[in-house]
Motif scaffolding. Sequence first.
Motif, PDB file in Angstrom:
ATOM      1  N   GLY A  11       0.798  -1.323   0.016  1.00 60.09           N
ATOM      2  CA  GLY A  11       0.048   0.039   0.007  1.00 60.09           C
ATOM      3  C   GLY A  11       0.821   1.261  -0.019  1.00 60.09           C
ATOM      4  O   GLY A  11       1.954   1.534   0.771  1.00 60.09           O
ATOM      5  N   GLY A  12       0.462   2.166  -0.730  1.00 57.08           N
ATOM      6  CA  GLY A  12       1.048   3.586  -0.732  1.00 57.08           C
ATOM      7  C   GLY A  12       2.326   3.586  -1.694  1.00 57.08           C
ATOM      8  O   GLY A  12       2.829   4.547  -1.649  1.00 57.08           O
ATOM      9  N   ALA A  13       2.521   2.502  -2.393  1.00 58.10           N
ATOM     10  CA  ALA A  13       3.961   2.386  -3.096  1.00 58.10           C
ATOM     11  C   ALA A  13       3.726   3.334  -4.443  1.00 58.10           C
ATOM     12  O   ALA A  13       2.670   3.455  -4.919  1.00 58.10           O
ATOM     13  N   ILE A  14       4.918   3.921  -4.528  1.00 56.06           N
ATOM     14  CA  ILE A  14       4.672   4.716  -6.120  1.00 56.06           C
ATOM     15  C   ILE A  14       5.519   4.291  -6.944  1.00 56.06           C
ATOM     16  O   ILE A  14       6.838   4.068  -6.708  1.00 56.06           O
ATOM     17  N   ILE A  15       4.984   3.934  -8.258  1.00 56.18           N
ATOM     18  CA  ILE A  15       5.904   3.280  -9.195  1.00 56.18           C
ATOM     19  C   ILE A  15       6.023   4.396 -10.329  1.00 56.18           C
ATOM     20  O   ILE A  15       4.986   4.720 -10.960  1.00 56.18           O
ATOM     21  N   LEU A  16       7.311   4.829 -10.606  1.00 56.92           N
ATOM     22  CA  LEU A  16       7.289   6.053 -11.520  1.00 56.92           C
ATOM     23  C   LEU A  16       7.244   5.419 -13.029  1.00 56.92           C
ATOM     24  O   LEU A  16       7.539   4.196 -13.180  1.00 56.92           O
ATOM     25  N   PRO A  17       6.630   6.222 -14.031  1.00 54.72           N
ATOM     26  CA  PRO A  17       6.741   5.858 -15.557  1.00 54.72           C
ATOM     27  C   PRO A  17       8.002   5.308 -15.916  1.00 54.72           C
ATOM     28  O   PRO A  17       9.096   5.649 -15.515  1.00 54.72           O
ATOM     29  N   GLY A  18       7.797   4.185 -16.646  1.00 59.08           N
ATOM     30  CA  GLY A  18       9.048   3.613 -17.421  1.00 59.08           C
ATOM     31  C   GLY A  18       9.881   2.532 -16.572  1.00 59.08           C
ATOM     32  O   GLY A  18      10.942   2.014 -17.165  1.00 59.08           O
ATOM     33  N   VAL A  26       8.264  -8.600  -4.796  1.00 65.32           N
ATOM     34  CA  VAL A  26       7.554  -7.856  -3.835  1.00 65.32           C
ATOM     35  C   VAL A  26       7.908  -6.592  -3.540  1.00 65.32           C
ATOM     36  O   VAL A  26       9.237  -6.612  -3.214  1.00 65.32           O
ATOM     37  N   ILE A  27       7.130  -5.673  -3.698  1.00 60.94           N
ATOM     38  CA  ILE A  27       7.597  -4.136  -3.349  1.00 60.94           C
ATOM     39  C   ILE A  27       7.055  -3.691  -1.922  1.00 60.94           C
ATOM     40  O   ILE A  27       5.622  -3.934  -1.616  1.00 60.94           O
ATOM     41  N   GLY A  28       7.746  -3.316  -1.185  1.00 63.46           N
ATOM     42  CA  GLY A  28       7.323  -2.955   0.156  1.00 63.46           C
ATOM     43  C   GLY A  28       6.354  -1.761   0.106  1.00 63.46           C
ATOM     44  O   GLY A  28       6.558  -0.940  -0.697  1.00 63.46           O
ATOM     45  N   ALA A  29       5.650  -1.736   1.118  1.00 59.31           N
ATOM     46  CA  ALA A  29       4.731  -0.596   1.233  1.00 59.31           C
ATOM     47  C   ALA A  29       5.338   0.921   1.324  1.00 59.31           C
ATOM     48  O   ALA A  29       6.215   0.786   2.169  1.00 59.31           O
ATOM     49  N   GLY A  30       4.972   1.679   0.824  1.00 57.81           N
ATOM     50  CA  GLY A  30       5.430   3.200   0.811  1.00 57.81           C
ATOM     51  C   GLY A  30       6.789   3.334  -0.027  1.00 57.81           C
ATOM     52  O   GLY A  30       7.363   4.386   0.119  1.00 57.81           O
ATOM     53  N   SER A  31       7.203   2.484  -0.625  1.00 58.09           N
ATOM     54  CA  SER A  31       8.249   2.421  -1.541  1.00 58.09           C
ATOM     55  C   SER A  31       8.137   3.567  -2.663  1.00 58.09           C
ATOM     56  O   SER A  31       7.012   3.491  -3.270  1.00 58.09           O
ATOM     57  N   VAL A  32       9.194   3.892  -3.190  1.00 58.45           N
ATOM     58  CA  VAL A  32       9.126   4.813  -4.262  1.00 58.45           C
ATOM     59  C   VAL A  32      10.017   4.081  -5.468  1.00 58.45           C
ATOM     60  O   VAL A  32      11.386   4.092  -5.287  1.00 58.45           O
ATOM     61  N   GLY A  40      11.791 -12.043  -8.822  1.00 54.90           N
ATOM     62  CA  GLY A  40      12.125 -12.730  -7.806  1.00 54.90           C
ATOM     63  C   GLY A  40      12.822 -12.123  -6.693  1.00 54.90           C
ATOM     64  O   GLY A  40      13.458 -12.922  -6.045  1.00 54.90           O
ATOM     65  N   VAL A  41      12.673 -10.857  -6.298  1.00 50.50           N
ATOM     66  CA  VAL A  41      13.152 -10.261  -5.031  1.00 50.50           C
ATOM     67  C   VAL A  41      12.227  -9.445  -4.408  1.00 50.50           C
ATOM     68  O   VAL A  41      11.229  -9.319  -4.719  1.00 50.50           O
ATOM     69  N   LEU A  42      12.689  -9.129  -3.273  1.00 51.41           N
ATOM     70  CA  LEU A  42      11.855  -8.227  -2.086  1.00 51.41           C
ATOM     71  C   LEU A  42      12.730  -6.942  -2.260  1.00 51.41           C
ATOM     72  O   LEU A  42      13.926  -7.019  -1.989  1.00 51.41           O
ATOM     73  N   ALA A  43      11.965  -5.763  -2.569  1.00 50.26           N
ATOM     74  CA  ALA A  43      12.392  -4.615  -2.917  1.00 50.26           C
ATOM     75  C   ALA A  43      11.732  -3.501  -1.950  1.00 50.26           C
ATOM     76  O   ALA A  43      10.270  -3.711  -1.866  1.00 50.26           O
ATOM     77  N   ALA A  44      12.501  -2.745  -1.335  1.00 49.93           N
ATOM     78  CA  ALA A  44      11.633  -1.705  -0.570  1.00 49.93           C
ATOM     79  C   ALA A  44      12.529  -0.414  -0.305  1.00 49.93           C
ATOM     80  O   ALA A  44      13.687  -0.520  -0.514  1.00 49.93           O
ATOM     81  N   GLY A  45      11.792   0.548   0.186  1.00 50.46           N
ATOM     82  CA  GLY A  45      12.573   1.970   0.509  1.00 50.46           C
ATOM     83  C   GLY A  45      12.445   3.159  -0.390  1.00 50.46           C
ATOM     84  O   GLY A  45      11.782   3.008  -1.234  1.00 50.46           O
ATOM     85  N   ASN A  46      13.038   4.048   0.022  1.00 53.63           N
ATOM     86  CA  ASN A  46      12.785   5.300  -0.588  1.00 53.63           C
ATOM     87  C   ASN A  46      14.230   5.915  -0.947  1.00 53.63           C
ATOM     88  O   ASN A  46      14.646   6.619   0.003  1.00 53.63           O
TER      89      ASN A  46
END
Length: 55
Positions: A11-18, A26-32, A40-46
């Motif tokens: 929730g709240g993750a932002i995926i930029l264009p391109g 898996v993209i963590g909550a609040g990630s940019v 096949g990875v876990l990615a998170a953060g800003n």
Amino acid sequence: MTIGSDVWIGGGAIILPGVQVGDRAVIGAGSVVSRDIPAGVLAAGNPCRVIRALD
């Protein structure tokens, strides 16, 4: 923006264009996500970065 199959996005993750997100990632909550995320990875953060590979 291209998102692969079986991807989970917190929730709240932002995926930029391109940006491409690989299959089974898996993209963590609040990630940019400003760079491509491999499959096949876990990615998170800003800014979002790979934390670890998933089995």
